[in-house]
Design a protein around this motif. Structure first.
Motif, PDB file in Angstrom:
ATOM      1  N   ASN A 264       0.816  -1.213   0.000  1.00 56.21           N
ATOM      2  CA  ASN A 264       0.000   0.000   0.000  1.00 56.21           C
ATOM      3  C   ASN A 264       0.849   1.261   0.000  1.00 56.21           C
ATOM      4  N   LEU A 265       1.870   1.300   0.838  1.00 54.77           N
ATOM      5  CA  LEU A 265       2.710   2.494   0.929  1.00 54.77           C
ATOM      6  C   LEU A 265       3.606   2.641  -0.298  1.00 54.77           C
ATOM      7  N   ILE A 266       4.273   1.571  -0.689  1.00 52.23           N
ATOM      8  CA  ILE A 266       5.214   1.638  -1.816  1.00 52.23           C
ATOM      9  C   ILE A 266       4.489   1.992  -3.108  1.00 52.23           C
ATOM     10  N   ARG A 267       3.293   1.426  -3.323  1.00 49.77           N
ATOM     11  CA  ARG A 267       2.561   1.704  -4.561  1.00 49.77           C
ATOM     12  C   ARG A 267       2.234   3.181  -4.685  1.00 49.77           C
ATOM     13  N   LEU A 268       1.901   3.840  -3.561  1.00 50.95           N
ATOM     14  CA  LEU A 268       1.544   5.251  -3.596  1.00 50.95           C
ATOM     15  C   LEU A 268       2.774   6.126  -3.823  1.00 50.95           C
ATOM     16  N   VAL A 269       3.904   5.744  -3.244  1.00 52.55           N
ATOM     17  CA  VAL A 269       5.141   6.505  -3.456  1.00 52.55           C
ATOM     18  C   VAL A 269       5.554   6.438  -4.924  1.00 52.55           C
ATOM     19  N   ILE A 270       5.487   5.243  -5.513  1.00 56.86           N
ATOM     20  CA  ILE A 270       5.820   5.096  -6.935  1.00 56.86           C
ATOM     21  C   ILE A 270       4.849   5.908  -7.785  1.00 56.86           C
ATOM     22  N   ALA A 271       3.559   5.809  -7.463  1.00 57.85           N
ATOM     23  CA  ALA A 271       2.552   6.540  -8.231  1.00 57.85           C
ATOM     24  C   ALA A 271       2.780   8.043  -8.154  1.00 57.85           C
ATOM     25  N   PHE A 272       3.166   8.538  -6.974  1.00 58.99           N
ATOM     26  CA  PHE A 272       3.414   9.969  -6.823  1.00 58.99           C
ATOM     27  C   PHE A 272       4.542  10.423  -7.747  1.00 58.99           C
ATOM     28  N   GLY A 273       5.585   9.592  -7.857  1.00 57.93           N
ATOM     29  CA  GLY A 273       6.687   9.910  -8.759  1.00 57.93           C
ATOM     30  C   GLY A 273       6.241   9.946 -10.211  1.00 57.93           C
ATOM     31  N   ILE A 274       5.368   8.999 -10.591  1.00 55.25           N
ATOM     32  CA  ILE A 274       4.845   8.963 -11.959  1.00 55.25           C
ATOM     33  C   ILE A 274       4.009  10.208 -12.231  1.00 55.25           C
ATOM     34  N   TYR A 275       3.182  10.586 -11.263  1.00 57.09           N
ATOM     35  CA  TYR A 275       2.378  11.806 -11.402  1.00 57.09           C
ATOM     36  C   TYR A 275       3.272  13.027 -11.600  1.00 57.09           C
ATOM     37  N   ALA A 276       4.353  13.111 -10.832  1.00 56.77           N
ATOM     38  CA  ALA A 276       5.248  14.262 -10.919  1.00 56.77           C
ATOM     39  C   ALA A 276       5.822  14.402 -12.321  1.00 56.77           C
ATOM     40  N   VAL A 277       6.246  13.280 -12.893  1.00 53.64           N
ATOM     41  CA  VAL A 277       6.803  13.309 -14.253  1.00 53.64           C
ATOM     42  C   VAL A 277       5.721  13.671 -15.269  1.00 53.64           C
ATOM     43  N   TYR A 278       4.555  13.015 -15.141  1.00 54.24           N
ATOM     44  CA  TYR A 278       3.473  13.237 -16.107  1.00 54.24           C
ATOM     45  C   TYR A 278       2.964  14.672 -16.080  1.00 54.24           C
ATOM     46  N   THR A 279       2.706  15.200 -14.884  1.00 56.34           N
ATOM     47  CA  THR A 279       2.156  16.556 -14.795  1.00 56.34           C
ATOM     48  C   THR A 279       3.196  17.613 -15.160  1.00 56.34           C
ATOM     49  N   GLN A 280       4.482  17.296 -14.956  1.00 61.95           N
ATOM     50  CA  GLN A 280       5.523  18.226 -15.397  1.00 61.95           C
ATOM     51  C   GLN A 280       5.501  18.356 -16.921  1.00 61.95           C
ATOM     52  N   ILE A 281       5.254  17.222 -17.595  1.00 61.35           N
ATOM     53  CA  ILE A 281       5.199  17.227 -19.059  1.00 61.35           C
ATOM     54  C   ILE A 281       3.882  17.829 -19.551  1.00 61.35           C
ATOM     55  N   SER A 282       2.777  17.432 -18.936  1.00 61.10           N
ATOM     56  CA  SER A 282       1.466  17.845 -19.445  1.00 61.10           C
ATOM     57  C   SER A 282       1.035  19.233 -18.977  1.00 61.10           C
ATOM     58  N   ARG A 283       1.463  19.635 -17.757  1.00 59.31           N
ATOM     59  CA  ARG A 283       0.993  20.902 -17.202  1.00 59.31           C
ATOM     60  C   ARG A 283       2.106  21.904 -16.922  1.00 59.31           C
ATOM     61  N   GLY A 284       3.368  21.439 -17.029  1.00 56.94           N
ATOM     62  CA  GLY A 284       4.480  22.338 -16.757  1.00 56.94           C
ATOM     63  C   GLY A 284       4.805  22.499 -15.289  1.00 56.94           C
ATOM     64  N   MET A 285       4.227  21.672 -14.432  1.00 60.41           N
ATOM     65  CA  MET A 285       4.544  21.709 -12.996  1.00 60.41           C
ATOM     66  C   MET A 285       4.427  20.292 -12.438  1.00 60.41           C
ATOM     67  N   TRP A 286       5.432  19.912 -11.618  1.00 61.00           N
ATOM     68  CA  TRP A 286       5.484  18.545 -11.095  1.00 61.00           C
ATOM     69  C   TRP A 286       4.593  18.333  -9.886  1.00 61.00           C
ATOM     70  N   PHE A 287       4.053  19.419  -9.331  1.00 63.05           N
ATOM     71  CA  PHE A 287       3.241  19.364  -8.114  1.00 63.05           C
ATOM     72  C   PHE A 287       2.033  20.277  -8.311  1.00 63.05           C
ATOM     73  N   PRO A 288       0.866  19.920  -7.772  1.00 66.45           N
ATOM     74  CA  PRO A 288      -0.338  20.737  -7.983  1.00 66.45           C
ATOM     75  C   PRO A 288      -0.333  22.035  -7.180  1.00 66.45           C
ATOM     76  N   PHE A 289       0.618  22.932  -7.491  1.00 68.36           N
ATOM     77  CA  PHE A 289       0.727  24.205  -6.777  1.00 68.36           C
ATOM     78  C   PHE A 289      -0.484  25.097  -7.018  1.00 68.36           C
ATOM     79  N   ASP A 290      -1.179  24.887  -8.141  1.00 66.32           N
ATOM     80  CA  ASP A 290      -2.274  25.790  -8.515  1.00 66.32           C
ATOM     81  C   ASP A 290      -3.643  25.308  -8.047  1.00 66.32           C
ATOM     82  N   ALA A 291      -3.687  24.293  -7.189  1.00 65.99           N
ATOM     83  CA  ALA A 291      -4.974  23.699  -6.798  1.00 65.99           C
ATOM     84  C   ALA A 291      -5.815  24.629  -5.933  1.00 65.99           C
ATOM     85  N   GLY A 292      -5.193  25.426  -5.108  1.00 64.42           N
ATOM     86  CA  GLY A 292      -5.966  26.288  -4.217  1.00 64.42           C
ATOM     87  C   GLY A 292      -6.290  25.586  -2.904  1.00 64.42           C
TER      88      GLY A 292
END
Length: 304
Positions: free
Chosen positions: A36-64
């Motif tokens: 459970n823990l490892i899967r979420l850590v890996i997924a977070f890393g994948i999200y960081a790469v994907y959103t950096q490419i798709s949105r230009g930011m690795w973290f949801p800084f603009d969420a509010g």
């Protein structure tokens, strides 16, 4: 696309079928808490790469702030509390009864979304939900009966009255998943689904991380990380589960009613049948085939 939400929900069920098989295999090797823990850590890393490419930011800084609060609460209730209750229900009343009670997630979702999101299902939507849940119940009952038939003590227990505590745990798991889904929709709005999922995953990491810390299970995490075979399965499951599965589940509730999305996503036990036959060489009887057919018909009703 008129049925984008429904199609996204179907894809979610397919992704979760892959991840459930991968995590089941990994969990038997290194334990469910580590997975459970490892899967979420890996997924977070994948999200960081994907959103950096798709949105230009690795973290949801603009969420509010408000969006962060709703999505974080959704991750806490859905990822952490819901899963914990479900896993404990497996121990108390077994997988068969627990999975059957988890089929209450779609009606719970429809009920909660009525009060939180003002969503009202049409009579045809309710027909589709009932037919789909009937088919899922047929498949779950038979598959789990066969899986535990060799355990004499468990079989006798399941034919008698079930412990109230175990039933409440399973209901809590279903309620946790339903609440998490509705809160996700409320907090997400028209925000990017992948960035929203990243917030939920981060909350899950914090929740499971605290559990590992207080339960002093960090040694097991290190053992799991060093297990190459388990890590391959966890990585595969992380791509199809916390990354693709969770993101497409949010896409689905973004484009259709939460109750409909929850019902279509609940067909995972039926989708597992083909790979169980082809990969694990399991036998499927008439009742399971009929249950699968009824489930497909029920899902089809949502597209009418």
């Amino acid at each position: 696309m008129n049925y984008f939400g429904e199609i996204a929900a179907l894809l979610t069920a397919v992704f979760w079928t892959v991840t459930s098989m991968a995590f089941e295999s990994a969990g038997k090797k290194v334990g469910s808490l580590s997975v459970n823990l490892i899967r979420l850590v890996i997924a977070f890393g994948i999200y960081a790469v994907y959103t950096q490419i798709s949105r230009g930011m690795w973290f949801p800084f603009d969420a509010g702030t408000e969006r962060w609060l709703w999505l974080a609460l959704s991750g806490l209730i859905g990822f952490v509390i819901g899963d914990l209750l479900l896993f404990q229900a497996f121990v108390v009343i077994g997988a068969r009864v627990s999975m059957l009670i988890m089929a209450m997630t779609p009606p719970f979702t429809a009920f909660i979304s009525y009060f939180v999101l003002d969503e009202v299902l049409s009579p045809m939507n309710w027909v589709g939900m009932i037919v789909t849940l009937a088919g899922i119940s047929m498949v779950i009952l038979k598959r789990d009966n066969r899986a535990i038939s060799g355990e004499e003590k468990i079989r006798k227990r399941l034919t008698s009255a079930y412990p109230v505590w175990g039933v409440l745990l399973a209901l809590g798991g279903a309620l946790g998943q339903a609440t998490g889904l509705v809160l996700s929709k409320k907090g997400m709005g028209d925000y990017d689904a992948f960035a929203a999922s990243q917030i939920r995953v981060l909350t899950g990491i914090v929740g499971f991380g605290l559990m590992v810390l207080f339960m002093k299970r960090y040694g097991r995490i290190w053992v799991a990380v060093k297990d190459k075979s388990a890590m391959k399965r966890i990585t595969l499951g992380s791509v199809f589960g916390p990354f693709l599965g969770v993101s497409f589940s949010l896409l689905s509730i973004q484009h259709t009613k939460a109750g409909i999305a929850a019902t279509i996503m609940a067909i995972v036990p039926v989708l597992i049948i083909p790979p169980a036959i082809l990969i694990f060489k399991e036998k499927v009887n008439i009742k399971e085939m009929l249950g699968a057919f009824i489930t497909v018909v029920g899902v089809g009703v949502f597209f009418l």
